[in-house]
Design a protein around this motif. Structure first.
Motif, PDB file in Angstrom:
ATOM      1  N   CYS A 184       0.876  -1.176   0.000  1.00  0.00           N
ATOM      2  CA  CYS A 184       0.000   0.000   0.000  1.00  0.00           C
ATOM      3  C   CYS A 184       0.911   1.223   0.000  1.00  0.00           C
ATOM      4  O   CYS A 184       1.165   1.845   1.039  1.00  0.00           O
ATOM      5  N   ILE A 185       1.419   1.541  -1.160  1.00  0.00           N
ATOM      6  CA  ILE A 185       2.523   2.492  -1.255  1.00  0.00           C
ATOM      7  C   ILE A 185       2.121   3.939  -0.978  1.00  0.00           C
ATOM      8  O   ILE A 185       2.977   4.806  -0.820  1.00  0.00           O
ATOM      9  N   SER A 186       0.802   4.210  -0.914  1.00  0.00           N
ATOM     10  CA  SER A 186       0.353   5.586  -0.658  1.00  0.00           C
ATOM     11  C   SER A 186      -0.067   5.808   0.785  1.00  0.00           C
ATOM     12  O   SER A 186      -0.327   6.947   1.183  1.00  0.00           O
ATOM     13  N   ILE A 187      -0.144   4.734   1.550  1.00  0.00           N
ATOM     14  CA  ILE A 187      -0.652   4.870   2.915  1.00  0.00           C
ATOM     15  C   ILE A 187       0.314   5.711   3.750  1.00  0.00           C
ATOM     16  O   ILE A 187       1.532   5.525   3.702  1.00  0.00           O
ATOM     17  N   LYS A 188      -0.255   6.651   4.506  1.00  0.00           N
ATOM     18  CA  LYS A 188       0.560   7.584   5.283  1.00  0.00           C
ATOM     19  C   LYS A 188       0.345   7.462   6.791  1.00  0.00           C
ATOM     20  O   LYS A 188       1.234   7.793   7.570  1.00  0.00           O
ATOM     21  N   LYS A 189      -0.837   6.978   7.180  1.00  0.00           N
ATOM     22  CA  LYS A 189      -1.148   6.943   8.599  1.00  0.00           C
ATOM     23  C   LYS A 189      -1.999   5.724   8.931  1.00  0.00           C
ATOM     24  O   LYS A 189      -2.918   5.387   8.196  1.00  0.00           O
ATOM     25  N   ILE A 190      -1.672   5.074  10.041  1.00  0.00           N
ATOM     26  CA  ILE A 190      -2.446   3.936  10.511  1.00  0.00           C
ATOM     27  C   ILE A 190      -2.632   4.060  12.016  1.00  0.00           C
ATOM     28  O   ILE A 190      -1.704   4.434  12.733  1.00  0.00           O
ATOM     29  N   LYS A 191      -3.844   3.750  12.479  1.00  0.00           N
ATOM     30  CA  LYS A 191      -4.126   3.717  13.909  1.00  0.00           C
ATOM     31  C   LYS A 191      -4.319   2.276  14.357  1.00  0.00           C
ATOM     32  O   LYS A 191      -5.098   1.538  13.765  1.00  0.00           O
ATOM     33  N   ILE A 192      -3.577   1.886  15.387  1.00  0.00           N
ATOM     34  CA  ILE A 192      -3.668   0.532  15.925  1.00  0.00           C
ATOM     35  C   ILE A 192      -4.523   0.585  17.201  1.00  0.00           C
ATOM     36  O   ILE A 192      -4.134   1.239  18.175  1.00  0.00           O
ATOM     37  N   PRO A 193      -5.676  -0.089  17.219  1.00  0.00           N
ATOM     38  CA  PRO A 193      -6.549  -0.032  18.393  1.00  0.00           C
ATOM     39  C   PRO A 193      -6.027  -0.840  19.571  1.00  0.00           C
ATOM     40  O   PRO A 193      -5.055  -1.600  19.445  1.00  0.00           O
ATOM     41  N   LYS A 194      -6.699  -0.685  20.709  1.00  0.00           N
ATOM     42  CA  LYS A 194      -6.203  -1.246  21.963  1.00  0.00           C
ATOM     43  C   LYS A 194      -6.214  -2.764  22.019  1.00  0.00           C
ATOM     44  O   LYS A 194      -5.440  -3.372  22.770  1.00  0.00           O
ATOM     45  N   ASN A 195      -7.069  -3.423  21.247  1.00  0.00           N
ATOM     46  CA  ASN A 195      -7.202  -4.876  21.359  1.00  0.00           C
ATOM     47  C   ASN A 195      -6.280  -5.669  20.448  1.00  0.00           C
ATOM     48  O   ASN A 195      -6.251  -6.899  20.520  1.00  0.00           O
TER      49      ASN A 195
END
Length: 285
Positions: free
Chosen positions: A29-40
């Motif tokens: 996913c060469i355009s992805i800039k931000k990811i949020k990892i949830p608590k679980n």
């Protein structure tokens, strides 16, 4: 691999119910800039963010008890393993592994071909040579306090230099020094520069795919003390001439076929023949 190759994906929020993120889930996913990892989330595969070269930020929920994010690197909570490395963690062509990390293994670090210098801490006690498969590392330093490994200007060894882990120098003619007893798996992986290699008399074992894709290797002489050859030690090297010392009590070679000494067991075939007839003496393959 749900989002694998989604080239236009830039941001994603993962639902809180998600617990596992699998192999290459966001790979390429060469355009992805931000990811949020949830608590679980409790498990993130080492290749989850493979080739996400524009990933700038990974935000981990404060209540997540499994992962932390520091200086461009996602680590497990104890900080002993790197899960994901972002481009901002690399200083030009140099990368320094955090001094809490204990293992170096295949993962998204392999995509950073610009890394030519790698610094390993005293804490490292496990190295998988396949990590270097796509890399161009030619300079490796290991903290002198490391109790498991050491590095010369050519290779990584175990502490007493009886096992060579990874040969990173780019030389046409390679000589391994006396004292080396074991060439580790994938040791010379994709070393396209090497043409000849002189092995020491002390050598006893060669691991799987040790010379994988060393396509320019022309000659390999196995000494009299070799006693353990993995059948895939010379995997995908088609034009090499392999010889075995006649005094070797364990192996012999004939017409590019390596057998045990009495030719009752076929160990491996050198090259890629179109047709092959198993000799009558062979009882085990």
């Amino acid at each position: 691999m749900m989002f694998y190759g989604c080239n236009n994906l830039e941001n994603i929020d993962i639902p809180e119910k998600v617990k596992n993120i699998g192999d290459s889930a966001f790979g390429n996913c060469i355009s992805i800039k931000k990811i949020k990892i949830p608590k679980n989330v409790s498990d993130i595969a080492s290749t989850t963010f493979y080739n996400c070269t524009n990933l700038e930020t990974i935000e981990i929920d404060k209540e997540n008890n499994n992962f932390v994010y520091e200086n461009g690197i996602v680590l497990n909570k104890s900080k002993t393993a790197m899960v994901c490395i972002l481009p901002i963690a690399i200083n030009g062509n140099e990368f320094t592994v955090p001094n809490t990390v204990t293992e170096l293994k295949n993962g998204n670090i392999t995509v950073y071909k610009q890394i030519t210098k790698l610094n390993l801490p005293a804490s490292i006690n496990s190295i998988d040579a396949t990590v270097f498969l796509f890399m161009n590392v030619t300079d490796i330093t290991i903290d002198s306090k490391n109790e498991t490994y050491m590095a010369t200007d050519e290779a990584i060894y175990n502490k007493d230099k009886s096992l060579i882990i990874y040969y990173f120098a780019r030389k046409e003619n390679v000589t391994l020094e006396e004292g080396v007893r074991h060439i580790g798996s994938y040791c010379f992986i994709t070393n396209t520069k090497m043409k000849t290699i002189t092995l020491p008399n002390s050598l006893k074992a060669i691991g799987t795919q040790a010379f994988w894709k060393c396509n320019d290797l022309q000659e390999l002489k196995l000494g009299k003390n070799i006693e353990n050859l993995n059948p895939l030690f010379i995997y995908q090297v088609d034009n090499v001439k392999v010889t075995i010392d006649k005094a070797n009590q364990n192996y012999t070679i004939e017409n590019n076929i390596i057998f045990n000494k009495d030719k009752t067991k076929l160990i491996t075939i050198i090259g890629d023949p179109e047709e092959f007839t198993v000799p009558n003496s062979v009882k085990e393959i």
